[in-house]
Design a protein around this motif. Structure first.
Motif, short mmCIF file in Angstrom:
data_model
loop_
_atom_site.label_atom_id
_atom_site.label_comp_id
_atom_site.label_asym_id
_atom_site.label_seq_id
_atom_site.Cartn_x
_atom_site.Cartn_y
_atom_site.Cartn_z
N GLN A 1 0.82 -1.22 0.00
CA GLN A 1 0.00 0.00 0.00
C GLN A 1 0.85 1.26 0.00
O GLN A 1 0.36 2.33 -0.39
N ARG A 2 2.08 1.16 0.44
CA ARG A 2 2.91 2.36 0.62
C ARG A 2 4.06 2.44 -0.37
O ARG A 2 5.07 3.08 -0.10
N GLY A 3 3.92 1.79 -1.50
CA GLY A 3 4.88 1.96 -2.57
C GLY A 3 6.07 1.03 -2.56
O GLY A 3 6.96 1.15 -3.40
N ALA A 4 6.12 0.07 -1.61
CA ALA A 4 7.28 -0.81 -1.54
C ALA A 4 7.33 -1.80 -2.69
O ALA A 4 8.34 -2.49 -2.87
N ALA A 5 6.26 -1.89 -3.48
CA ALA A 5 6.30 -2.76 -4.66
C ALA A 5 7.32 -2.25 -5.69
O ALA A 5 7.69 -2.97 -6.61
N GLN A 6 7.79 -1.00 -5.50
CA GLN A 6 8.81 -0.44 -6.39
C GLN A 6 10.22 -0.80 -5.95
O GLN A 6 11.19 -0.48 -6.64
N CYS A 7 10.35 -1.46 -4.80
CA CYS A 7 11.68 -1.86 -4.32
C CYS A 7 12.29 -2.92 -5.25
O CYS A 7 11.56 -3.71 -5.85
N PRO A 8 13.61 -2.95 -5.39
CA PRO A 8 14.25 -3.97 -6.24
C PRO A 8 13.86 -5.37 -5.81
O PRO A 8 13.93 -5.72 -4.63
N GLY A 9 13.42 -6.20 -6.76
CA GLY A 9 13.10 -7.58 -6.49
C GLY A 9 11.81 -7.82 -5.73
O GLY A 9 11.54 -8.95 -5.31
N ALA A 10 10.99 -6.80 -5.57
CA ALA A 10 9.78 -6.94 -4.77
C ALA A 10 8.76 -7.84 -5.46
O ALA A 10 8.51 -7.71 -6.65
N ASP A 11 8.17 -8.75 -4.69
CA ASP A 11 7.06 -9.58 -5.15
C ASP A 11 6.18 -9.86 -3.93
O ASP A 11 6.34 -10.87 -3.25
N HIS A 12 5.27 -8.95 -3.67
CA HIS A 12 4.47 -9.05 -2.46
C HIS A 12 3.53 -10.25 -2.49
O HIS A 12 3.27 -10.86 -1.45
N ALA A 13 3.00 -10.58 -3.66
CA ALA A 13 2.10 -11.73 -3.74
C ALA A 13 2.83 -13.02 -3.39
O ALA A 13 2.33 -13.85 -2.61
N ALA A 14 4.04 -13.21 -3.94
CA ALA A 14 4.82 -14.42 -3.64
C ALA A 14 5.22 -14.46 -2.16
O ALA A 14 5.21 -15.52 -1.53
N THR A 15 5.58 -13.30 -1.62
CA THR A 15 5.95 -13.24 -0.20
C THR A 15 4.77 -13.60 0.69
O THR A 15 4.91 -14.38 1.64
N LEU A 16 3.61 -13.06 0.37
CA LEU A 16 2.42 -13.35 1.17
C LEU A 16 2.06 -14.84 1.10
O LEU A 16 1.76 -15.47 2.13
N LYS A 17 2.10 -15.40 -0.09
CA LYS A 17 1.78 -16.83 -0.24
C LYS A 17 2.76 -17.70 0.53
O LYS A 17 2.37 -18.69 1.17
N TYR A 18 4.04 -17.33 0.49
CA TYR A 18 5.04 -18.13 1.21
C TYR A 18 4.79 -18.07 2.72
O TYR A 18 4.85 -19.10 3.41
#
Length: 433
Positions: A113-130
């Motif tokens: 929600q706060r823009g961290a999806a722009q961080c290098p290598g970010a994959d929030h969906a994969a992180t959440l699923k893991y």
């Protein structure tokens, strides 16, 4: 995330001076309110104060104050999160971080929600699923009972809607009540994002469950904007098996949703993507294709008196509360005006009719009706004195068949600037305008 700083992803905890707080501060009065009751907290019994203090404590949010594992969750670093879990360096995934007691799934949502999806290598969906597959509880709640799904419904920036689906597909309780008694869809109504509303309705959001003050989703959604109303009503009909004309933008024959759709020139209540689909569907459609006639329609004379700008009430409310609202075309703010028409060329259209409304219920009495189409190239009012019989026929239909008795959508044909034919015998599905 404080946008002026960004995430120092590759700095150590010591270099970032990370204390695990995330920059959040919990006021002692928050715990005093929470400790004095075990049930849901009403606004006048400390609920509003708790909300205000909670919000004030987030002003200094700073992801650099998270410790390494929490920061990796926040910034969607799947590989780092996996290595920490597999190497035994990760904290207990059932635990929490920050004075607000954020679970690790909530941290993933907060970062997206706060823009961290722009961080290098970010994959929030994969992180959440893991995290979920590794034992992180999907409904871990913070100090005021907000689960990760609650947090997702408060701000749909970036990939948040997709992450909410991940939570729901992994068993998140769509009707989990926080300490205010609110289920997640109430926040989705407040921000007015139909994507989130549709997702929650798809997974069984309960509109009848009241919060601590007795407010239900059923009682509030009508006042949260036309796109939300259309999304809710569509899913309510799906649950009961009911159907209304123009329920969604799709070809009545093949279901195609992209591209231009042409309306049936006879009934103005179904749309087709091509003449071929229209011909192929005629055997079925002719059973319900009712024309404009005296039995189904009324003719009224539009009035173009100046009503001022047509600012949506829901958007005005969101602006006053500091809640971001989706931008609208400038035409949506146009005041009453006569449409551009060529002589002898009537316009087929879908119109919205709004009867006089107090903000909670229709007044059920005479007053100006507001009428307009989606593009706002036609905006007028109807007065009871011009054709009272027609006026009351429209009003009765809206009161009995419209949304909250306040507004309804109809097929219509504008014969000229001064002659509007409204097919009151066929109320359409709620449209997103």
């Amino acid at each position: 995330m404080r946008r002026d700083e960004g995430v120092r992803l590759f700095a150590s905890d010591a270099e970032r001076r990370a204390d695990g707080s995330g920059g959040l501060k919990a006021h002692p009065r928050m715990f005093a309110i929470l400790d004095r009751t075990s049930g849901y907290i009403k606004n006048d019994e400390g609920g509003q104060t708790l909300r205000d203090l909670y919000r004030a404590g987030t002003v200094g949010q700073d992801p650099n104050m998270y410790r390494r594992f929490a920061l990796d969750c926040f910034s969607g670093q799947t590989t780092a999160v996996r290595q920490a879990v597999e190497n035994g360096r990760a904290p207990d995934l059932t635990g929490t971080e920050t004075p607000y007691k954020f679970g690790y799934c909530t941290l993933v949502i907060a970062g997206a929600q706060r823009g961290a999806a722009q961080c290098p290598g970010a994959d929030h969906a994969a992180t959440l699923k893991y995290l979920l597959n590794s034992g992180a509880p999907v409904d871990s709640c913070d100090i005021v009972g907000l689960t990760a799904l609650h947090h997702a419904t408060q701000n749909t920036y970036g990939p948040t809607v997709a992450l909410a689906r991940v939570l729901l597909e992994n068993g998140a309780d769509v009707n989990y009540q926080n300490r205010y008694g609110e289920v997640p869809i109430m926040a989705a109504f407040q921000i007015g994002d139909p994507r989130m509303v549709e997702l929650l309705m798809e997974f069984g959001a309960d509109l009848a469950k009241p919060d601590a003050d007795g407010t239900t989703g059923q009682s509030m959604f009508v006042n949260t904007g036309p796109t939300v109303t259309a999304a809710v009503m569509k899913w309510m009909r799906k649950r009961t098996g009911e159907q209304l004309p123009l329920d969604g933008k799709s070809c009545a024959k093949c279901g195609k949703t992209n591209g231009a759709l042409k309306i049936c020139s006879k009934c103005h209540a179904v749309k087709y993507c091509s003449p071929e689909c229209q011909r192929a569907h005629w055997r079925e459609h002719k059973q319900t294709c009712t024309p404009f006639n005296a039995a189904t329609s009324v003719t009224v004379r539009p009035s173009y008196s100046d009503l001022g700008m047509l600012l949506p009430t829901a958007d005005v409310t969101r602006q006053s509360l500091g809640i971001p609202a989706a931008p609208h075309p400038s035409s949506h703010n146009r005041m009453s005006h006569k449409p551009h028409m060529k002589p002898g060329q009537p316009k087929a259209m879908v119109i919205k009719v709004q009867v006089p409304y107090t903000g909670r219920a229709p007044t059920m009495q005479d007053g100006l009706m507001l009428v307009y189409d989606k593009k706002r190239d036609f905006v007028c009012t109807l007065r009871p004195g011009d054709n009272r019989e027609a006026y009351m026929r429209i009003a009765q239909t809206v009161w009995t068949k419209g949304v909250g008795g306040a507004k309804a959508y109809f097929p219509a044909e504008l014969k000229s600037r001064d002659e509007l034919v409204i097919k009151v015998g066929e109320v359409l599905a709620e449209q997103p305008f």
